[in-house]
Design a protein around this motif. Structure first.
Motif, short mmCIF file in Angstrom:
data_model
loop_
_atom_site.label_atom_id
_atom_site.label_comp_id
_atom_site.label_asym_id
_atom_site.label_seq_id
_atom_site.Cartn_x
_atom_site.Cartn_y
_atom_site.Cartn_z
N ARG A 142 35.85 38.90 45.92
CA ARG A 142 35.90 40.36 46.15
C ARG A 142 36.54 41.06 44.96
NH1 ARG A 142 37.55 38.88 51.27
NH2 ARG A 142 39.70 39.62 51.03
N HIS A 143 37.63 40.49 44.48
CA HIS A 143 38.31 41.10 43.33
C HIS A 143 37.40 41.10 42.10
CE1 HIS A 143 41.88 41.54 45.58
NE2 HIS A 143 42.38 40.31 45.44
N ARG A 190 34.73 43.81 42.51
CA ARG A 190 35.32 45.14 42.34
C ARG A 190 35.65 45.43 40.88
NH1 ARG A 190 39.05 44.29 47.69
NH2 ARG A 190 37.72 45.42 49.19
N SER A 191 36.11 44.41 40.16
CA SER A 191 36.45 44.61 38.75
C SER A 191 35.21 44.92 37.91
CB SER A 191 37.16 43.37 38.18
OG SER A 191 36.27 42.27 38.09
N HIS A 234 32.65 46.61 39.10
CA HIS A 234 32.13 47.91 39.56
C HIS A 234 33.31 48.84 39.88
CE1 HIS A 234 28.00 46.27 40.03
NE2 HIS A 234 28.65 45.15 40.34
N PRO A 235 34.13 49.16 38.89
CA PRO A 235 35.37 49.90 39.14
C PRO A 235 35.15 51.33 39.65
CG PRO A 235 34.93 49.77 36.79
CD PRO A 235 33.94 48.86 37.47
N ILE A 266 31.74 49.26 46.83
CA ILE A 266 30.97 48.10 46.36
C ILE A 266 31.11 46.92 47.32
CG2 ILE A 266 32.83 47.23 44.86
CD1 ILE A 266 29.02 47.08 44.18
N ASP A 297 32.89 52.28 41.87
CA ASP A 297 32.23 52.30 43.18
C ASP A 297 33.20 51.78 44.24
OD1 ASP A 297 30.66 52.14 45.41
OD2 ASP A 297 29.06 50.94 44.49
N PRO A 298 33.89 52.66 44.95
CA PRO A 298 34.87 52.23 45.95
C PRO A 298 34.22 51.54 47.15
CG PRO A 298 34.55 54.60 46.06
CD PRO A 298 33.82 54.13 44.84
#
Length: 371
Positions: A192-193, A196-197, A199-200, A205, A202-203
């Motif tokens: 997950r991290h 997210r990293s 796609h910074p 994602i 896109d909250p």
């Protein structure tokens, strides 16, 4: 490099290189590959079989001049069988073509190029058939591949299938499980991290949906071949089904097709490899699977692993295994996923024989079955 020998393909020891069928089960209990023996099994749960798999043994180059080896592939499809079937028919040939062009042997570069070429070819097919078969845009597959050559093992994975090594613990007779592949499933916190990293901005994602973490609330895996609707915005629109369409456009691929690759020098203590789709690992731990393989005869060992997983699936739903086995495909998916297992035994003497030459073998799990 060694010089490969080309001989006519021959059938396996059981006289049936295509495997056998028992209801929803396809299996090949025992066969020979370049470096030992292998066993394969596939059990269907979905309405159409979405798992595909293969074992290729012999020349690794399309020009037959490079070294030989064994190639193993497990392709766990979703959104229909189109992507997994395509990968089963194209990944190894793309690998062989790239291998011949490189000339320096198996490498991370060659493997990644094969994955990339297969992805590009499938997305091109999706584009070509977009108006007549838009559902192909939502078909994807996890992709696990292993290559054994010149005493080395290469494991490449995109998705959440898994490769596990059985290795004898030094000074004992105990066989330990060593996981060789990284899994790309956002239910794993580190994955997950990572997503997210990448796609910074896109909250959304990765979001929780139905008590499960999913990329864009849709899919659990973050890497795959296919899933064109999450790779290119041009496929995330009509006539694709509404449930796959995102409310906003995107400007970079949401999922990746690049595999994680690990490289291992095969040790004398390394006994066997288990390549399997996540349908197996959902019910069996790495060590439980290794214990089954190390404590039972080789003949039919892949079928034995499938049966062990089915027993656990039945136990979780508080029904008998015999009752589970009576449930038809499609409905069966509520109890377990399609399960593919390939067990590859390693013969040290054969691995050390660099001038080894054998007949080419190609077998595709479940491919010859019309369920």
């Amino acid at each position: 490099m060694t010089i490969s020998c080309w001989k006519p393909s021959v059938e396996g020891d059981d006289g049936d290189v295509k495997g056998k069928v028992d209801g929803l089960l396809w299996y090949k209990d025992l066969g020979n590959h370049l470096y030992g023996e292998f066993s394969m099994a596939v059990i269907q749960a979905n309405s159409s079989l979405e798992d595909h798999s293969q074992l290729e043994s012999g020349p690794l180059s399309s020009d037959y001049l490079g070294p030989q080896g064994t190639f193993v592939g497990v392709y766990d499809g979703h959104g229909g069988p189109a992507a997994s079937k395509f990968v089963n028919e194209n990944l190894f040939s793309n690998f062989k073509t790239g291998f011949a062009a490189e000339e320096q042997g198996v490498s991370e570069k060659v493997i990644k190029r094969a994955f990339s070429a297969t992805e590009d070819d499938f997305l091109s097919l999706v584009k070509k058939q977009w108006l007549t078969k838009p559902e192909m845009a939502s078909s994807g597959t996890c992709c696990l591949a292993g290559i054994i050559s010149n005493g080395m093992l290469y494991v490449a994975n995109a998705g959440d299938s898994r490769a596990v090594l059985g290795r004898v613990k030094k000074g004992t007779k105990e066989t330990l499980a060593v996981q060789l592949s990284a899994e790309h499933n956002v239910n794993i916190e580190t994955e997950r991290h990572d997503v997210r990293s990448k796609h910074p901005y896109d909250p959304q994602i990765v979001v929780m949906k139905h008590s499960v973490w999913r990329v864009k609330g849709i899919i659990q895996v973050s890497r795959s071949i296919g899933d064109a609707y999450l790779k290119k915005a041009e496929f995330n629109r009509e006539p694709l089904a509404q449930k796959f369409r995102l409310p906003e456009t995107f400007f970079k691929p949401i999922l990746s097709s690049e595999p994680s690759i690990s490289i291992h020098k095969i040790q004398p203590a390394d006994q066997f490899l288990i390549f399997a789709s996540d349908g197996l690992w959902e019910h069996l731990s790495n060590q439980a699977a290794v214990n089954i393989v190390s404590n039972n005869p080789r003949n039919g060992i892949a079928r034995r692993l499938v049966k062990a997983a089915l027993k656990e699936a039945a136990k979780k739903r508080e029904i008998r295994l015999s009752d589970l086995q009576k449930i038809e495909q499609g409905v069966r998916r509520h109890f377990h996923d399609d399960i593919t297992v390939i067990v590859v035994y390693l013969n040290r003497k054969l691995i050390d024989n660099s001038s080894l030459c054998s007949s080419p073998l190609s077998i595709k799990g479940g491919r010859h079955v019309n369920f």
